[in-house]
Design a protein around this motif. Structure first.
Motif, PDB file in Angstrom:
ATOM      1  N   ASN A  69       0.849  -1.192   0.000  1.00 55.64           N
ATOM      2  CA  ASN A  69       0.000   0.000   0.000  1.00 55.64           C
ATOM      3  C   ASN A  69       0.890   1.249   0.000  1.00 55.64           C
ATOM      4  OD1 ASN A  69      -2.553  -1.357   0.138  1.00 55.64           O
ATOM      5  ND2 ASN A  69      -2.081  -1.847   2.279  1.00 55.64           N
ATOM      6  N   SER A  70       0.276   2.403  -0.196  1.00 55.28           N
ATOM      7  CA  SER A  70       1.051   3.649  -0.204  1.00 55.28           C
ATOM      8  C   SER A  70       1.710   3.870   1.155  1.00 55.28           C
ATOM      9  CB  SER A  70       0.123   4.827  -0.518  1.00 55.28           C
ATOM     10  OG  SER A  70      -0.528   4.629  -1.758  1.00 55.28           O
ATOM     11  N   ASN A  71       2.894   4.529   1.126  1.00 51.05           N
ATOM     12  CA  ASN A  71       3.547   4.870   2.391  1.00 51.05           C
ATOM     13  C   ASN A  71       3.613   6.393   2.564  1.00 51.05           C
ATOM     14  OD1 ASN A  71       5.714   5.694   0.736  1.00 51.05           O
ATOM     15  ND2 ASN A  71       6.746   3.713   0.953  1.00 51.05           N
ATOM     16  N   GLU A  88       0.884  -1.009 -10.514  1.00 51.64           N
ATOM     17  CA  GLU A  88       1.141   0.358 -10.943  1.00 51.64           C
ATOM     18  C   GLU A  88       1.122   1.298  -9.751  1.00 51.64           C
ATOM     19  OE1 GLU A  88      -1.622   1.499 -13.921  1.00 51.64           O
ATOM     20  OE2 GLU A  88      -0.885   0.065 -15.407  1.00 51.64           O
ATOM     21  N   GLY A  89       1.868   2.372  -9.878  1.00 51.23           N
ATOM     22  CA  GLY A  89       1.905   3.346  -8.805  1.00 51.23           C
ATOM     23  C   GLY A  89       2.704   4.569  -9.217  1.00 51.23           C
ATOM     24  N   THR A  90       3.079   5.361  -8.228  1.00 48.97           N
ATOM     25  CA  THR A  90       3.838   6.582  -8.483  1.00 48.97           C
ATOM     26  C   THR A  90       4.936   6.711  -7.438  1.00 48.97           C
ATOM     27  OG1 THR A  90       1.854   7.673  -9.332  1.00 48.97           O
ATOM     28  CG2 THR A  90       3.700   9.090  -8.718  1.00 48.97           C
ATOM     29  N   TYR A  91       6.108   7.113  -7.898  1.00 50.90           N
ATOM     30  CA  TYR A  91       7.204   7.401  -6.974  1.00 50.90           C
ATOM     31  C   TYR A  91       7.373   8.915  -6.946  1.00 50.90           C
ATOM     32  CZ  TYR A  91      11.916   7.604  -4.992  1.00 50.90           C
ATOM     33  OH  TYR A  91      13.008   7.885  -4.201  1.00 50.90           O
ATOM     34  N   GLU A  96       8.557  15.809  -7.318  1.00 52.47           N
ATOM     35  CA  GLU A  96       8.396  15.344  -8.695  1.00 52.47           C
ATOM     36  C   GLU A  96       7.789  13.942  -8.690  1.00 52.47           C
ATOM     37  OE1 GLU A  96       9.025  16.918 -11.577  1.00 52.47           O
ATOM     38  OE2 GLU A  96       9.620  18.742 -10.514  1.00 52.47           O
ATOM     39  N   GLU A  97       6.868  13.674  -9.627  1.00 53.83           N
ATOM     40  CA  GLU A  97       6.202  12.381  -9.709  1.00 53.83           C
ATOM     41  C   GLU A  97       6.739  11.559 -10.878  1.00 53.83           C
ATOM     42  OE1 GLU A  97       1.985  12.755  -9.776  1.00 53.83           O
ATOM     43  OE2 GLU A  97       1.866  13.810  -7.854  1.00 53.83           O
ATOM     44  N   TYR A  98       6.940  10.261 -10.623  1.00 52.10           N
ATOM     45  CA  TYR A  98       7.467   9.333 -11.627  1.00 52.10           C
ATOM     46  C   TYR A  98       6.590   8.083 -11.638  1.00 52.10           C
ATOM     47  CZ  TYR A  98      11.525  12.347 -10.844  1.00 52.10           C
ATOM     48  OH  TYR A  98      12.352  13.428 -10.696  1.00 52.10           O
ATOM     49  N   ILE A 117       3.332   5.843  -3.927  1.00 49.44           N
ATOM     50  CA  ILE A 117       1.872   5.834  -3.967  1.00 49.44           C
ATOM     51  C   ILE A 117       1.450   4.610  -4.782  1.00 49.44           C
ATOM     52  CG2 ILE A 117      -0.220   7.057  -4.651  1.00 49.44           C
ATOM     53  CD1 ILE A 117       1.307   8.496  -2.474  1.00 49.44           C
ATOM     54  N   SER A 118       0.706   3.714  -4.175  1.00 45.78           N
ATOM     55  CA  SER A 118       0.250   2.503  -4.856  1.00 45.78           C
ATOM     56  C   SER A 118      -1.134   2.715  -5.445  1.00 45.78           C
ATOM     57  CB  SER A 118       0.231   1.327  -3.877  1.00 45.78           C
ATOM     58  OG  SER A 118      -0.295   0.178  -4.498  1.00 45.78           O
ATOM     59  N   ILE A 119      -1.288   2.395  -6.719  1.00 46.56           N
ATOM     60  CA  ILE A 119      -2.594   2.514  -7.369  1.00 46.56           C
ATOM     61  C   ILE A 119      -3.393   1.222  -7.202  1.00 46.56           C
ATOM     62  CG2 ILE A 119      -3.770   2.811  -9.592  1.00 46.56           C
ATOM     63  CD1 ILE A 119      -1.492   4.654 -10.425  1.00 46.56           C
TER      64      ILE A 119
END
Length: 324
Positions: A69-71, A88-91, A96-98, A117-119
């Motif tokens: 899950n998201s941290n 899928e998710g975002t670092y 800045e988002e990746y 961030i976990s999608i």
């Protein structure tokens, strides 16, 4: 097909049907959370210090989650390499988002705030480590200091099968119980972590000069082995060069530049080194030793021996007997 099924039943860690599936379906073998926990638990016991020639690494922890899950935003004082097995998710780093997806490898560097961030519940494996700079060479320390500011720090491993295979093999091996388990997982751990690091510094420490130096060292090493194994034969520069498939001029230059002696001087020194060894360890006649070390006559052998050692072969033998 029946043979493969039997092999899978007998040695499941050597063959698995997912190894032969399309790689787009995931890494070579998706492990369950129980397998990840067991494998990482043993790694955290046995694969803590990884020693390399240029630098040693201290592993803070090995980990993995099949449904991350998201941290919260955080930072740490060490490196952390993470690999996305699926999902899928975002670092987020420094605002800045990746995007994260299957096959992405990213490096969280020391003292930089970041967040995952976990999608749809990321399947992720990770290693946290720090270099032991006091044990590093100048080159090793320089490489890992560069790693703390390297760009890009997120890589797509769609065409890099090697790290996936190593990581899978390591976690699977940690499931086994055998005599050499600790040695095996330490060696695999070192191979994995140093190969992952290499992905980020590819080309940084490789120059034309270092590659040329490596080739020269290899040629000299082969020439020295050839000379050592053929001391009883005539050793002409032309013959040795032909055996190595290089020109006589090039080989002559390498001896002078790399060893500080001419080809002829090196061969002569090696003949006398072998002769002193035979005089010390055998009771062979001086004439036989001269033949075995490639001298045409005893007189020439005696002359060269005295020129290098300071005494004749006969006097050398008498002193050995006297000392005994």
């Amino acid at each position: 097909m029946q043979d493969l099924l039997e092999l899978e039943q007998k040695q499941p860690f050597l063959y698995h049907k997912s190894y032969t599936s399309n790689r787009a379906e995931g890494w070579p073998m998706k492990l369950t959370q129980k397998q990840l926990d067991r494998g990482n638990s043993l790694l955290n016991q046995h694969a803590i210090y990884l020693n390399g020639e240029e630098i040693s690494l201290y592993i803070h922890y090995w980990g993995g989650e099949t449904s991350l899950n998201s941290n919260k935003p955080h930072k740490h004082s060490f490196f952390e390499i993470c690999y996305i097995v699926d999902g899928e998710g975002t670092y987020i780093e420094n605002g800045e988002e990746y995007p994260l997806r299957k096959g992405k490898l990213f490096l969280s560097r020391p003292n930089i705030k970041h967040q995952i961030i976990s999608i749809n519940q990321l399947h992720i494996v990770f290693i946290a480590f720090e270099p032991l700079y006091p044990k590093a060479s100048e080159k090793g320390a320089s490489i890992y200091k560069h790693l703390s500011v390297v760009e890009p720090f997120i890589l797509d491993l769609q065409n890099e099968v090697h790290p996936e295979l190593l990581w899978t093999a390591l976690l699977l091996q940690a499931q086994q119980t055998n005599t050499f388990m600790k040695d095996t997982i330490v060696n695999l751990s070192s191979s994995l972590l140093f190969s992952l690091t290499q992905l980020y510094i590819k080309g940084e420490d490789e120059t034309d000069s270092t590659q040329s130096k490596g080739l020269s060292t290899t040629v000299i090493h082969r020439a020295k082995l050839y000379i050592r194994d053929n001391l009883s034969q005539p050793l002409r520069l032309k013959d040795v060069a032909e055996n190595l498939h290089i020109s006589s001029r090039h080989l002559s230059r390498l001896f002078t530049e790399e060893l500080g002696v001419t080809f002829t001087q090196y061969v002569r020194n090696e003949r006398i080194n072998r002769a002193t060894n035979l005089l010390t360890t055998t009771k062979l006649p001086i004439k036989e030793i001269a033949i075995q070390t490639g001298f045409e006559t005893v007189h020439y052998f005696t002359t060269v021996f005295k020129d290098i050692i300071g005494v004749t072969p006969g006097e050398f033998s008498k002193r050995l007997i006297s000392n005994e």
